[in-house]
Motif scaffolding. Sequence first.
Motif, PDB file in Angstrom:
ATOM      1  N   GLY A 105     -22.762 -32.204 -25.900  1.00  0.00           N
ATOM      2  CA  GLY A 105     -23.498 -31.931 -27.123  1.00  0.00           C
ATOM      3  C   GLY A 105     -22.809 -32.517 -28.346  1.00  0.00           C
ATOM      4  O   GLY A 105     -21.899 -33.342 -28.233  1.00  0.00           O
ATOM      5  N   GLU A 140     -30.739 -27.569 -24.266  1.00  0.00           N
ATOM      6  CA  GLU A 140     -29.807 -26.900 -25.184  1.00  0.00           C
ATOM      7  C   GLU A 140     -29.173 -27.894 -26.152  1.00  0.00           C
ATOM      8  O   GLU A 140     -28.979 -27.594 -27.336  1.00  0.00           O
ATOM      9  CB  GLU A 140     -28.705 -26.170 -24.397  1.00  0.00           C
ATOM     10  CG  GLU A 140     -29.193 -25.001 -23.562  1.00  0.00           C
ATOM     11  CD  GLU A 140     -29.527 -25.418 -22.138  1.00  0.00           C
ATOM     12  OE1 GLU A 140     -29.951 -26.581 -21.945  1.00  0.00           O
ATOM     13  OE2 GLU A 140     -29.380 -24.580 -21.230  1.00  0.00           O
ATOM     14  N   VAL A 141     -28.858 -29.101 -25.655  1.00  0.00           N
ATOM     15  CA  VAL A 141     -28.223 -30.113 -26.510  1.00  0.00           C
ATOM     16  C   VAL A 141     -29.180 -30.558 -27.618  1.00  0.00           C
ATOM     17  O   VAL A 141     -28.763 -30.724 -28.777  1.00  0.00           O
ATOM     18  CB  VAL A 141     -27.751 -31.316 -25.662  1.00  0.00           C
ATOM     19  CG1 VAL A 141     -27.359 -32.491 -26.554  1.00  0.00           C
ATOM     20  CG2 VAL A 141     -26.574 -30.912 -24.789  1.00  0.00           C
ATOM     21  N   ASP A 143     -31.478 -28.747 -28.987  1.00  0.00           N
ATOM     22  CA  ASP A 143     -31.483 -27.647 -29.961  1.00  0.00           C
ATOM     23  C   ASP A 143     -30.232 -27.687 -30.839  1.00  0.00           C
ATOM     24  O   ASP A 143     -30.299 -27.447 -32.049  1.00  0.00           O
ATOM     25  CB  ASP A 143     -31.565 -26.295 -29.229  1.00  0.00           C
ATOM     26  CG  ASP A 143     -32.930 -26.070 -28.589  1.00  0.00           C
ATOM     27  OD1 ASP A 143     -33.887 -26.749 -29.007  1.00  0.00           O
ATOM     28  OD2 ASP A 143     -33.029 -25.223 -27.672  1.00  0.00           O
ATOM     29  N   GLU A 144     -29.090 -27.984 -30.226  1.00  0.00           N
ATOM     30  CA  GLU A 144     -27.838 -28.066 -30.988  1.00  0.00           C
ATOM     31  C   GLU A 144     -27.886 -29.221 -31.996  1.00  0.00           C
ATOM     32  O   GLU A 144     -27.393 -29.095 -33.119  1.00  0.00           O
ATOM     33  CB  GLU A 144     -26.649 -28.241 -30.030  1.00  0.00           C
ATOM     34  CG  GLU A 144     -26.367 -27.020 -29.173  1.00  0.00           C
ATOM     35  CD  GLU A 144     -25.322 -27.288 -28.099  1.00  0.00           C
ATOM     36  OE1 GLU A 144     -24.734 -28.391 -28.102  1.00  0.00           O
ATOM     37  OE2 GLU A 144     -25.095 -26.400 -27.255  1.00  0.00           O
ATOM     38  N   ASP A 147     -30.047 -28.129 -34.881  1.00  0.00           N
ATOM     39  CA  ASP A 147     -29.278 -27.220 -35.748  1.00  0.00           C
ATOM     40  C   ASP A 147     -28.317 -28.008 -36.631  1.00  0.00           C
ATOM     41  O   ASP A 147     -28.121 -27.669 -37.804  1.00  0.00           O
ATOM     42  CB  ASP A 147     -28.498 -26.214 -34.895  1.00  0.00           C
ATOM     43  CG  ASP A 147     -29.411 -25.216 -34.187  1.00  0.00           C
ATOM     44  OD1 ASP A 147     -30.569 -25.080 -34.620  1.00  0.00           O
ATOM     45  OD2 ASP A 147     -28.960 -24.598 -33.197  1.00  0.00           O
ATOM     46  N   THR A 431     -18.086 -20.497 -27.761  1.00  0.00           N
ATOM     47  CA  THR A 431     -19.291 -20.482 -26.940  1.00  0.00           C
ATOM     48  C   THR A 431     -18.919 -20.787 -25.493  1.00  0.00           C
ATOM     49  O   THR A 431     -17.900 -21.418 -25.213  1.00  0.00           O
ATOM     50  CB  THR A 431     -20.312 -21.530 -27.421  1.00  0.00           C
ATOM     51  OG1 THR A 431     -19.674 -22.826 -27.477  1.00  0.00           O
ATOM     52  CG2 THR A 431     -20.844 -21.179 -28.797  1.00  0.00           C
TER      53      THR A 431
END
Length: 607
Positions: A105, A140-141, A143-144, A147, A431
């Motif tokens: 990520g 997930e990456v 989304d990161e 963000d 995390t």
Amino acid sequence: METRNLRNIAIIAHVDHGKTTLVDVMLKQSGTFRANQQVIERVMDSNDLERERGITILSKNTAVHWQGTKINIIDTPGHADFGGEVERVLQMVNGVLLIVDSFEGPMPQTRFVLRKALELKLVPIVVINKIDRPDARPAEVVDEVLDLFIELGADDDQLDFPVVYASARNGIAGLSPDGLENSLASLFSVIMEHIPAPVVDLEAPFQMLVTTLDYDDYVGKIVVGRIVRGTIHQNENVTLIKRDESFERTKVGKVMIFEGLKREIVQEASAGEIVALTGLTSANIGETVACALNPEALPTIEVDEPTLSMNFMVNNSPFAGREGHFVTSRKLRERLWKEVETNVSLRVEETDSADCFQVSGRGELHLSILIENMRREGFELQVSKPEVIYKMIDGVKCEPMEFLICDLHESTLGSIMELLGKRKAEMANMTNLSETQLRVEFKIPARGLIGFRGEFLTQTRGEGMMSHMFLGYEPYKGDIPGRNRGALIAFEEGETNAYGLYSAQERGTLFVDPGVHVYGGMIVGENKREQDIEVNVCKKKQLTNMRTSAADEALRLDRPRELSLEQSLEFINDDELVEITPKSVRLRKKFLDHTSRVRYAKSLTGK
């Protein structure tokens, strides 16, 4: 005003996320190479150090053609210490490919380069690379990454970025993790659709900002930049507008554009194109090449200030001049000032001594790459311990802070937290990457990172990963304890042997093998205790009828610890130096004489 059938993009990412590998495949699949042409891996990493270390140090230009459109590509460094390279080349492009590892990520350098791209209002395309990793987590990456865009203040258009999923190593890409094609066609299509063509004025007076300098043995200095407006012809008279706003009349020699891995000479080049010009011998980065009749300056390139400095000195050890070709202060000064011309993140200042120069850069790696290049060129020099650059802000002493990310096994978390606690680090976030892998984020003073990498790798048994980036200046955090072990210092000049080393290794860890030439005051190992101690590693066994050399066969020496250049810079204390020659890296005390060292130690304690 008109648009050209052209695209200018930069590839940005954290180190080792696959930028250079992706450029390799783009070159191959666009037909740049012949079908039977042998091409090495990471073809853009042409520098010897880049190939040895597997990282990109210098930004490089190339160009491919896709369906009738030329795409200029700039491959940028991924390490935070070379951020200055990224900052200036982003001036030449209209969009960026942000490469992100499908498991790791966004990392510190991802944040740094993306912030610079967003500030310049460049159009981003996100490429989730290494999608074939068994531990990939693309959703997930993404989304990161979103963000991160929000955190960095991206506008609405930038937040609506397209996402391409790819495996650069296998040359495949697609618009979804499960819809990969056997080529990069979808990536090229997204580039053509989303990256805007440069909007240019071909009739306006010529303007170009110098963003990169190169050198050729045949044509001399080469100036690289993007033409902002107008057209340039071979052998045309131009005006060079210097940083101090003075004008210099000069003449362009050859005009070259980038085609694949080569520069192609052309009669003229127009606005929007990235070109290389010869003949401008006095041009420097950040200056403007303009029309001779109507010169107008462009805004100069501003680069973040350096945070770390060290002294580069003429080698004055007993072995000076034995292994190098360039040993004088004049040669050292010429080489450092030459480096400043092309390395915009570097600062060189004179000191009270004619044999010593203060060199400031972005970090240990930034400075150590310069040192390594110099030693390969035949230079001999000595350098001091790296020190951070403090600033007085509103009357308060402030120091540079770094954002540190550590990926490690949960079993080593306690020991790493203890190490970082002593170095004034503050944990910002933690995390879970998997059942056993953790990602821990810290805010730490830059001086707390000096010497930390070696301890980190030891505690994590070589399996941990760490990266960091500059955050800004904050009030001084207090004293940080230095090295808690003394040095083993050679007692006299001579050649080490097994008998002398066997006696010395009981005192600590050795850095040298038998048969190495040493001099008095040279550091040959690390003591188990806090104090420095002198050892006679050249001591020979006195041979008598009762004591023979055959008995030496029973001596068993431990394998010495071999320190790299970076490890040597991290190891030394304030009263020590690293001696660098084309063949050797030696550690030594500033004062080789024992009496002088004692006198210096007393002056520090005030006794």
